[in-house]
Enzyme design. Sequence first.
Site, mmCIF file in Angstrom:
data_model
loop_
_atom_site.group_PDB
_atom_site.id
_atom_site.type_symbol
_atom_site.label_atom_id
_atom_site.label_comp_id
_atom_site.label_asym_id
_atom_site.label_seq_id
_atom_site.Cartn_x
_atom_site.Cartn_y
_atom_site.Cartn_z
ATOM 1 C CG ASN A 1 8.976 -15.510 13.021
ATOM 2 O OD1 ASN A 1 9.807 -15.567 12.537
ATOM 3 N ND2 ASN A 1 7.587 -15.391 12.366
ATOM 4 N N GLY B 1 6.227 -8.698 7.318
ATOM 5 C CA GLY B 1 4.954 -8.271 8.045
ATOM 6 C C GLY B 1 4.893 -6.776 7.792
ATOM 7 C CE1 TYR C 1 7.426 -14.081 -1.935
ATOM 8 C CE2 TYR C 1 6.987 -14.609 0.311
ATOM 9 C CZ TYR C 1 6.530 -13.748 -0.508
ATOM 10 O OH TYR C 1 6.148 -12.644 -0.470
ATOM 11 C CB CYS D 1 6.110 -12.021 12.899
ATOM 12 S SG CYS D 1 4.525 -12.703 13.152
HETATM 13 P P1 AMP Z 1 -0.827 -16.909 -6.451
HETATM 14 O O1 AMP Z 1 -1.287 -15.857 -7.167
HETATM 15 O O2 AMP Z 1 -1.800 -17.074 -5.157
HETATM 16 O O3 AMP Z 1 -0.455 -18.153 -6.738
HETATM 17 O O4 AMP Z 1 0.543 -16.327 -5.717
HETATM 18 C C1 AMP Z 1 1.628 -16.527 -6.026
HETATM 19 C C2 AMP Z 1 2.532 -15.289 -5.523
HETATM 20 O O5 AMP Z 1 2.829 -15.348 -4.081
HETATM 21 C C3 AMP Z 1 4.052 -15.792 -5.863
HETATM 22 O O6 AMP Z 1 4.750 -14.673 -6.831
HETATM 23 C C4 AMP Z 1 4.820 -15.940 -4.585
HETATM 24 O O7 AMP Z 1 6.031 -15.048 -4.630
HETATM 25 C C5 AMP Z 1 3.831 -15.324 -3.741
HETATM 26 N N1 AMP Z 1 3.945 -15.847 -2.227
HETATM 27 C C6 AMP Z 1 4.117 -16.989 -2.140
HETATM 28 N N2 AMP Z 1 3.956 -17.297 -0.688
HETATM 29 C C7 AMP Z 1 3.682 -16.135 -0.327
HETATM 30 C C8 AMP Z 1 3.205 -15.777 1.230
HETATM 31 N N3 AMP Z 1 3.232 -16.759 2.199
HETATM 32 N N4 AMP Z 1 3.161 -14.582 1.633
HETATM 33 C C9 AMP Z 1 3.162 -13.586 0.475
HETATM 34 N N5 AMP Z 1 3.247 -13.924 -0.959
HETATM 35 C C10 AMP Z 1 3.548 -15.360 -1.262
#
Ligand code: AMP
Length: 489
Positions: free
Chosen positions: A116, A42, A261, A16
Amino acid sequence: MTNCVPIFDDHFHDECGVFGVFGHPEAANLAYLGLYALQHRGQESAGIVSSDSTDLYPHKAMGEVEEIFTPAVLAKLPGSIAIGHTRYSTAGDKALLNAQPIMIDCNKGKIAVAHNGNLTNAAEWRRRLEHRGSIFQTNSDTEVIVHLIARSQARNFSAALGDALNQLEGAYSLLVLTPDELYAVRDPRGFRPLVLGRASSADGGEAWVAASETCAFDLLNAQYVREVEPGEMVRISKSGIESIRFAAEKPQQYCIFEHVYFSRPDSIIFGRSVNLSREMLGRTLAKEHPVEADMVVPIPDSGVPAAIGYSLESKIPLRMGLIRNHYIGRTFIEPSQAIRNFGVKLKLNPVRNLIAGQRVVLVDDSIVRGTTSRKLVRMMREAGATEVHMRISCPPTISPCYYGVDTPTKEELIASSNTPEQICKYLGADSLGYLSLAGLKQAVNDTEGRFCTSCYTGIYPTDLVQLEVRETASNGMGPIEAITVERES
Ligand code: AMP
């Protein structure tokens, strides 16, 4: 029959952004702009509650800030005080019901809360309160806060809020609105960020603003003043600003993933530039996992600052070999595996004439399930890359976050049950290098151990409570008979 189920659907999925303003004639408009700058935190629902010092005025809806807050909607949010919230939750829990701010009318008057973070003992509290007759209207952990405020015997509101918070565990950066006060509160460990600033209005007045990230202040030309301290409640009213310490100090646990991130690189988080941290992550990654290659290619947008750092340190040129379509949501949000697989292609496309015949270092911030990286490695090879080396600017994500970052279950996290060598094989990459935990801490300048790193270690700084629900009837439809509490840490 025994079921192990979390009482709250959104249990530990609650990414959030929050924004608040006190003393500005266009409070709702400022809240709208603030939330707009925090949209990355979000995208599923958003809400604003404003106050004209006598009453509170809410508006919440599903969707993105820009589509929800039309001029007509904003015109119905009068007054000089407002709080806003933008929320992301996982599939299956898209109910408007859980959108925030939560607003109630109780024995303490009207209250609105924007939260949050994630409370780790909320389910336990909810069970106790329901047992005593409390009726809950949402399945969000945040609702427990307002119930506990209402139950407090304290005479003034700040003491009642303190009473409530002292019974809760976990992560909360909160904005609380009463008709004539704004509270900005951070849990004693300070998991999630919350900052204070000053904004001027056209009539020459000075307003207070509070936000999850400083990038919201930049848009409003507001001045960053300071962080809300862990364990501090800042009360803003007509008589000024007051700092109240509502809880004893606890070891700080700033979320390191905000720097990896989650926050925007143009924000100052926990007193440090996120961009500075990310470039350092890339530089350290290049030192820990050097490779001979022709170009460094960031996975946009999340991998860009770390890729710049990697390129600067390794002297391998940075090229924008992947182009992102900015007009679709994050692939991570897609509900099913099939759509997610498709989503990567929808979102990112290689620049073939750059990539063909080249040895490429792909840089991203993290691997969750491995779906994105696997697709991208294949995409690079199809575009003619002769070698693809994957570099990740944090350690392997082995354990879910219970403090407000959306992560899938442990089983779904590829690094929870696979070694980097196995993951490299799964991705189809020529090599894979994760940043070490020591490298990560060094890059965010964590000399004093103030950051929470539980997603990389599986060691949690608070107790985690899971409720086991026992159903009496053999058909599984019977009433809940007994609930046992099991602690994970
Ligand atoms: P995956 O394909 O499941 O390994 O997701 C990896 C991607 O998700 C990477 O490019 C990250 O930047 C992104 N990522 C990591 N953590 C999060 C999160 N909590 N919410 C949204 N995106 C994420």
